[in-house]
Design a protein around this motif. Structure first.
Motif, short mmCIF file in Angstrom:
data_model
loop_
_atom_site.label_atom_id
_atom_site.label_comp_id
_atom_site.label_asym_id
_atom_site.label_seq_id
_atom_site.Cartn_x
_atom_site.Cartn_y
_atom_site.Cartn_z
N VAL A 191 30.12 44.71 37.53
CA VAL A 191 31.09 44.21 36.53
C VAL A 191 32.09 43.26 37.16
O VAL A 191 32.58 43.51 38.27
N ALA A 192 32.40 42.19 36.46
CA ALA A 192 33.46 41.27 36.89
C ALA A 192 34.33 40.96 35.68
O ALA A 192 33.82 40.65 34.61
N ARG A 193 35.63 41.04 35.86
CA ARG A 193 36.57 40.71 34.78
C ARG A 193 36.98 39.26 34.97
O ARG A 193 37.63 38.92 35.97
N ALA A 194 36.59 38.39 34.06
CA ALA A 194 36.95 36.96 34.14
C ALA A 194 38.30 36.75 33.45
O ALA A 194 38.48 37.13 32.30
N PHE A 195 39.25 36.16 34.17
CA PHE A 195 40.61 36.01 33.64
C PHE A 195 40.87 34.67 32.97
O PHE A 195 41.86 34.51 32.27
N ASN A 196 40.03 33.68 33.23
CA ASN A 196 40.13 32.39 32.53
C ASN A 196 38.77 31.70 32.58
O ASN A 196 37.83 32.20 33.22
N SER A 197 38.64 30.56 31.93
CA SER A 197 37.33 29.90 31.84
C SER A 197 36.83 29.42 33.21
O SER A 197 35.64 29.47 33.49
#
Length: 337
Positions: A191-197
């Motif tokens: 899992v990776a949490r993407a914080f912006n595009s």
């Protein structure tokens, strides 16, 4: 003239012969030594295909080699990969390596052609909140780990979470529902949490790295595809920039799916079209760019008595159709219990 440019074709063919028994590497190309290969890898170019589809100027800027050397390396990569046309029979043989991951629901599998979500393609689900988009993604993340006889591919899943929707407790619940070890199942979901595009785009390069390191990744889930692009580029003035960036991202996604035989499942947000007078005004975010890029496109909505309805909007080989499924404790199913 550069020393690297003086590599003769004879020397190059000897170099390639040595590596015939294994997959060709970047360093097998004329003018690409370990130092240049390291520069390319740090820029996100890890394999022959990524290099073969570049232009000489782009390769030169990225690696610091002259355009002439870059051109020779690209030509050699294309020759080694045998890029070009193939007969329909050969293409059918290539398609035989496509994998399928069960959705957990026979109805939903049938809607998608009978076996579930397909590799080498992008399956998009769009719909309002509560329509089951994330639940389908979490179910697929568990099912990809099943053996082929149970509808899986014995693989791992990469989950790019842009909205904070990933819930380990829910994964464990679905795993228990199919009789799997919850902790083992959770361990096989990266899992990776993407914080912006920009972070979301960067994570694609990391997936290529992980596959190169030997991770058996067979499924990529992005929940949701458009959330950051929508939030960061608001208003008509920024629409063209947003669509251009989204277009580039989706093309990289397609390339990744094709190169590594991955199944890609993306969720998409919706908005209401105020100009539509009759019928359902719900439309997916991203416009034609996302619509054309998705191989299979489903519209999910709530149905009667706790059911969900999935409607196939677009597919290269299947008719438009719709079906009913349920979201249960054990994930996506045909029945409520």
């Amino acid at each position: 003239m550069d020393e690297e440019e003086e590599i003769s074709d004879e020397e190059h063919s000897k170099k390639v012969k040595k590596t015939d028994d294994k997959e060709p590497q970047l360093t097998d190309l004329p003018g690409i030594g370990p130092a240049v290969a390291a520069k390319l890898e740090s820029a996100g170019v890890y394999d022959m295909m990524s290099l073969a589809v570049m232009n000489p100027t782009e390769l030169g800027d990225m690696s610091g080699i002259s355009p002439a050397v870059a051109r020779k390396a690209i030509q050699a990569a294309r020759k080694m990969l045998n890029l070009g046309f193939m007969s329909g029979t050969e293409y059918a043989e290539k398609r035989s390596s496509v994998n399928y991951i069960t959705t957990g629901s026979k109805n939903l599998n049938d809607l998608l052609g009978g076996r579930g979500v397909e590799s080498r393609s992008i399956t998009e689900a769009f719909g309002a909140f509560g329509s089951g988009k994330t639940q389908l993604g979490l179910t697929l993340a568990v099912n990809v780990q099943l053996p082929p006889e149970r509808g899986g591919v014995n693989g791992k899943c990469v989950f790019i979470d842009t909205e904070g929707t990933f819930r380990p407790a829910r994964i464990k619940q679905i795993a228990e529902g199919i009789g799997a070890n919850p902790d083992s199942v959770l361990k096989n979901i990266l899992v990776a949490r993407a914080f912006n595009s920009d972070h979301q785009i960067l994570l694609l390069d990391r997936i290529t790295e992980m596959i190169k390191e030997g991770e058996p990744i067979k499924l990529m889930i992005i929940d949701s595809l458009t959330a950051h692009f929508r939030a960061e580029y608001s208003g008509r003035g920024q629409l063209a920039d947003r669509q251009q960036k989204l277009n580039r991202y989706i093309h990289n996604l397609m390339k990744l799916a094709e190169q590594h035989n991955l199944a890609v499942y993306v969720t998409n947000q919706v908005m209401s079209n105020p100009a539509q007078m009759f019928g359902d005004p719900t439309v997916a975010i991203g416009g034609n760019i996302v619509g054309h890029a998705s191989t299979y496109r489903m519209y999910l909505r709530r149905g009667k008595q706790g059911s969900r309805v999935a409607k196939l909007i677009d597919s290269p080989n299947l008719p438009d159709n719709e079906t009913v499924y349920y979201v249960t404790e054990a994930g996506v199913r045909d029945e409520e219990k």
